[in-house]
Write an enzyme that holds these catalytic residues in place. Sequence first.
Site: not given
Ligand code: GDP
Length: 140
Positions: A10, A50, A113, A116, A127
């Site tokens: 990222k 997303y 973080n 991805h 994707e």
């Molecule tokens: P992943 O599959 O572990 O990447 O997690 P998700 O698919 O749930 O979320 C996609 C991305 O959105 C995450 O990797 C984070 O960059 C972001 N994200 C997820 N949860 C949160 C949140 O509660 N707050 C914020 N600001 N970003 C989030």
Amino acid sequence: MIERTLSIIKPDGVSRNLIGAVVTRLEQEGLKIVAMKMIRMSKEEAKGFYKVHEGKPFYESVTDFMSSGPCVVMILEGDDGIQRYRKLMGATNYKEAEEGTIRRNFATDIEKNVVHGSDSVENADYEINYFFNALEIAGR
Ligand code: GDP
């Protein structure tokens, strides 16, 4: 089963010069990189990527973040590749991620973080096709 999965370094990982560190971890894990490029997503492209999160409170913020700078996108291949790469990344929230995972080691924020990874065969397929065409996938 041999699976392909989509990996993204990222914008925070690219701007903090973590490309090499992440790629090293992938290769040490035995995952093969079968396609790789640097891209810069527009806001609209980040929203399309997303779209499963449309309507969630963090949707605007995460799509701003993902379009804020260049990313490195890769297709990884390996036995049980989707789950193995998810395990190597660690939990979404780096504070909950296991010791030794990429997010635990490098993430600074629940959103920023570093990496991805696809979470299912269906999402990996969507994707991979979102970012790569057949000519760009080397296979090896
Ligand atoms: P992943 O599959 O572990 O990447 O997690 P998700 O698919 O749930 O979320 C996609 C991305 O959105 C995450 O990797 C984070 O960059 C972001 N994200 C997820 N949860 C949160 C949140 O509660 N707050 C914020 N600001 N970003 C989030």
